[in-house]
Motif scaffolding. Structure first.
Motif, PDB file in Angstrom:
ATOM      1  N   MET A   1      46.054  44.521  41.178  1.00 39.48           N
ATOM      2  CA  MET A   1      45.590  43.486  42.100  1.00 39.48           C
ATOM      3  C   MET A   1      45.892  42.112  41.514  1.00 39.48           C
ATOM      4  N   LEU A   2      46.721  41.347  42.213  1.00 40.00           N
ATOM      5  CA  LEU A   2      47.083  40.000  41.797  1.00 40.00           C
ATOM      6  C   LEU A   2      46.379  39.022  42.728  1.00 40.00           C
ATOM      7  N   ILE A   3      45.580  38.125  42.162  1.00 46.01           N
ATOM      8  CA  ILE A   3      44.755  37.239  42.976  1.00 46.01           C
ATOM      9  C   ILE A   3      44.961  35.788  42.546  1.00 46.01           C
ATOM     10  N   PRO A   4      45.524  34.941  43.432  1.00 41.83           N
ATOM     11  CA  PRO A   4      45.579  33.503  43.142  1.00 41.83           C
ATOM     12  C   PRO A   4      44.254  32.836  43.509  1.00 41.83           C
ATOM     13  N   ILE A   5      43.828  31.898  42.691  1.00 42.09           N
ATOM     14  CA  ILE A   5      42.587  31.161  42.934  1.00 42.09           C
ATOM     15  C   ILE A   5      42.919  29.677  42.904  1.00 42.09           C
ATOM     16  N   GLU A   6      42.823  29.038  44.061  1.00 43.28           N
ATOM     17  CA  GLU A   6      43.205  27.638  44.179  1.00 43.28           C
ATOM     18  C   GLU A   6      42.093  26.707  43.682  1.00 43.28           C
ATOM     19  N   GLY A   7      42.525  25.576  43.146  1.00 44.37           N
ATOM     20  CA  GLY A   7      41.594  24.491  42.843  1.00 44.37           C
ATOM     21  C   GLY A   7      40.552  24.785  41.792  1.00 44.37           C
ATOM     22  N   LEU A 150      45.013  29.031  39.550  1.00 43.19           N
ATOM     23  CA  LEU A 150      44.986  30.112  38.569  1.00 43.19           C
ATOM     24  C   LEU A 150      45.417  31.413  39.221  1.00 43.19           C
ATOM     25  N   VAL A 151      46.047  32.278  38.455  1.00 45.33           N
ATOM     26  CA  VAL A 151      46.357  33.622  38.936  1.00 45.33           C
ATOM     27  C   VAL A 151      45.722  34.645  37.997  1.00 45.33           C
ATOM     28  N   LEU A 152      45.087  35.659  38.608  1.00 48.13           N
ATOM     29  CA  LEU A 152      44.516  36.795  37.891  1.00 48.13           C
ATOM     30  C   LEU A 152      45.387  38.012  38.142  1.00 48.13           C
ATOM     31  N   THR A 156      47.329  45.387  32.180  1.00 47.98           N
ATOM     32  CA  THR A 156      48.214  46.537  31.983  1.00 47.98           C
ATOM     33  C   THR A 156      49.629  46.265  32.473  1.00 47.98           C
ATOM     34  N   SER A 157      49.834  45.173  33.199  1.00 52.91           N
ATOM     35  CA  SER A 157      51.126  44.881  33.820  1.00 52.91           C
ATOM     36  C   SER A 157      52.138  44.378  32.794  1.00 52.91           C
ATOM     37  N   LEU A 158      53.382  44.864  32.925  1.00 49.84           N
ATOM     38  CA  LEU A 158      54.479  44.206  32.228  1.00 49.84           C
ATOM     39  C   LEU A 158      54.717  42.855  32.898  1.00 49.84           C
ATOM     40  N   HIS A 159      54.920  41.813  32.110  1.00 52.08           N
ATOM     41  CA  HIS A 159      55.136  40.493  32.686  1.00 52.08           C
ATOM     42  C   HIS A 159      55.979  39.645  31.746  1.00 52.08           C
ATOM     43  N   ARG A 160      56.464  38.509  32.260  1.00 43.59           N
ATOM     44  CA  ARG A 160      57.343  37.635  31.492  1.00 43.59           C
ATOM     45  C   ARG A 160      57.303  36.235  32.091  1.00 43.59           C
ATOM     46  N   VAL A 161      57.786  35.273  31.323  1.00 34.76           N
ATOM     47  CA  VAL A 161      57.948  33.893  31.795  1.00 34.76           C
ATOM     48  C   VAL A 161      59.424  33.556  31.721  1.00 34.76           C
ATOM     49  N   GLN A 162      59.996  33.185  32.868  1.00 38.22           N
ATOM     50  CA  GLN A 162      61.415  32.853  32.919  1.00 38.22           C
ATOM     51  C   GLN A 162      61.700  31.546  32.181  1.00 38.22           C
ATOM     52  N   GLY A 181      35.847  48.258  34.446  1.00 38.40           N
ATOM     53  CA  GLY A 181      37.131  48.327  33.774  1.00 38.40           C
ATOM     54  C   GLY A 181      38.259  48.875  34.617  1.00 38.40           C
ATOM     55  N   ASP A 182      37.947  49.719  35.597  1.00 40.72           N
ATOM     56  CA  ASP A 182      38.989  50.341  36.408  1.00 40.72           C
ATOM     57  C   ASP A 182      39.478  49.361  37.477  1.00 40.72           C
ATOM     58  N   ASP A 183      40.793  49.133  37.528  1.00 39.47           N
ATOM     59  CA  ASP A 183      41.342  48.148  38.460  1.00 39.47           C
ATOM     60  C   ASP A 183      41.122  48.564  39.910  1.00 39.47           C
ATOM     61  N   GLY A 184      41.250  49.863  40.218  1.00 34.33           N
ATOM     62  CA  GLY A 184      41.047  50.331  41.578  1.00 34.33           C
ATOM     63  C   GLY A 184      39.613  50.147  42.041  1.00 34.33           C
ATOM     64  N   GLU A 185      38.658  50.468  41.178  1.00 31.51           N
ATOM     65  CA  GLU A 185      37.249  50.276  41.530  1.00 31.51           C
ATOM     66  C   GLU A 185      36.928  48.800  41.708  1.00 31.51           C
ATOM     67  N   ARG A 186      37.477  47.975  40.827  1.00 26.62           N
ATOM     68  CA  ARG A 186      37.229  46.538  40.907  1.00 26.62           C
ATOM     69  C   ARG A 186      37.836  45.956  42.189  1.00 26.62           C
ATOM     70  N   ALA A 187      38.992  46.468  42.602  1.00 24.68           N
ATOM     71  CA  ALA A 187      39.622  46.001  43.835  1.00 24.68           C
ATOM     72  C   ALA A 187      38.780  46.358  45.057  1.00 24.68           C
ATOM     73  N   LEU A 188      38.210  47.561  45.070  1.00 24.03           N
ATOM     74  CA  LEU A 188      37.344  47.956  46.188  1.00 24.03           C
ATOM     75  C   LEU A 188      36.107  47.069  46.263  1.00 24.03           C
ATOM     76  N   LEU A 189      35.515  46.785  45.109  1.00 24.78           N
ATOM     77  CA  LEU A 189      34.339  45.908  45.090  1.00 24.78           C
ATOM     78  C   LEU A 189      34.687  44.503  45.557  1.00 24.78           C
ATOM     79  N   PHE A 190      35.856  44.023  45.157  1.00 25.59           N
ATOM     80  CA  PHE A 190      36.285  42.685  45.573  1.00 25.59           C
ATOM     81  C   PHE A 190      36.450  42.616  47.090  1.00 25.59           C
ATOM     82  N   ASP A 191      37.143  43.598  47.666  1.00 26.45           N
ATOM     83  CA  ASP A 191      37.338  43.597  49.115  1.00 26.45           C
ATOM     84  C   ASP A 191      35.998  43.666  49.854  1.00 26.45           C
ATOM     85  N   LEU A 192      35.110  44.503  49.355  1.00 29.69           N
ATOM     86  CA  LEU A 192      33.801  44.642  49.990  1.00 29.69           C
ATOM     87  C   LEU A 192      33.007  43.342  49.883  1.00 29.69           C
ATOM     88  N   ASP A 193      33.021  42.726  48.723  1.00 30.90           N
ATOM     89  CA  ASP A 193      32.282  41.477  48.528  1.00 30.90           C
ATOM     90  C   ASP A 193      32.850  40.360  49.395  1.00 30.90           C
TER      91      ASP A 193
END
Length: 227
Positions: A1-7, A150-152, A156-162, A181-193
């Motif tokens: 789950m990739l989440i941008p947070i503005e401001g 900000l981006v969350l 566990t993701s492979l990532h890089r800066v060009q 800790g589980d990304d899938g569980e956290r994503a479900l809670l986020f959507d519900l919230d």
């Protein structure tokens, strides 16, 4: 789950940050990389144990504590103190994955890195290149946000800066150990919230279905959280 947070920071705050950071003493970032990452890391970093890194990092943590979207998405248990980096003159960071466990500065406590965060402090038009590329189940996503945003994303993701080919890219970055800790569980809670927050202004506070959804959220959090 990739989440941008503005401001997360306002434009005036960003300007104050940059004034202090532009006058700071930057050091070779490879010195703080792990064994594998050191070979692909070409950037500059601040000394974490000195000003302005401490003061600016604490300011970011205070802002995040009052940011409902960040709290909903991350469910933070511990946060590694923010670090600061600078990319210029072709600086880049090759593909890598963040360490799974880190020791918190000044203590014997450890932090499990569930989420990584990058807070952009340079406007995207002020530099070329420098995209944060994150590999996920839907392919590679390139992230280059406005200053103060900000981006969350999962640690566990492979990532890089060009490579940055014009100007300079300045960011803060840090890691979060989540209550869930589980990304899938956290994503479900986020959507519900997020659904509960969207419905709350439209319905009476004693609406039965809203109360039921709120109960489901807290009971799932109670089931999955590690306090």
């Amino acid at each position: 789950m990739l989440i941008p947070i503005e401001g997360v920071l306002g434009k005036d705050e960003v300007a104050q940050f940059r004034a202090r950071l532009d006058a700071a003493d930057w050091r070779d970032g490879a010195a703080t990389a792990g064994t594998l990452a050191a070979g692909v890391k070409q950037n500059l970093q601040l000394d974490d144990a000195a000003e302005p890194a401490i003061g600016l990092g604490n300011h970011i943590l205070r802002k995040l504590a009052g940011n409902p979207l960040f709290v909903s998405a991350a469910l933070p248990r511990r946060i590694y103190p923010p670090k600061f980096n600078r990319y210029a003159d072709g600086g880049n960071y090759g593909t890598h994955v963040d360490s799974a466990v880190m020791q918190l500065p000044g203590s014997g406590a450890t932090l499990r890195t569930d989420l990584s965060a990058t807070l952009f402090l340079t406007e995207p038009d002020d530099y070329d290149g420098g995209e944060l590329e994150i590999e996920g189940v839907y392919g590679v996503q390139a992230v280059k946000l406005a200053a103060g945003d900000l981006v969350l994303y999962p640690s566990t993701s492979l990532h890089r800066v060009q490579p940055v080919t014009r100007g300079a890219r300045v960011c803060a970055f840090f890691w979060i150990e989540s209550l869930v800790g589980d990304d899938g569980e956290r994503a479900l809670l986020f959507d519900l919230d997020q659904s509960i927050q969207a419905l709350t202004p439209r319905l009476p506070r004693n609406d039965a279905e809203l109360l039921r959804l709120t109960g489901v959220y807290h009971n799932l959090l109670r089931r999955w959280a590690v306090a």
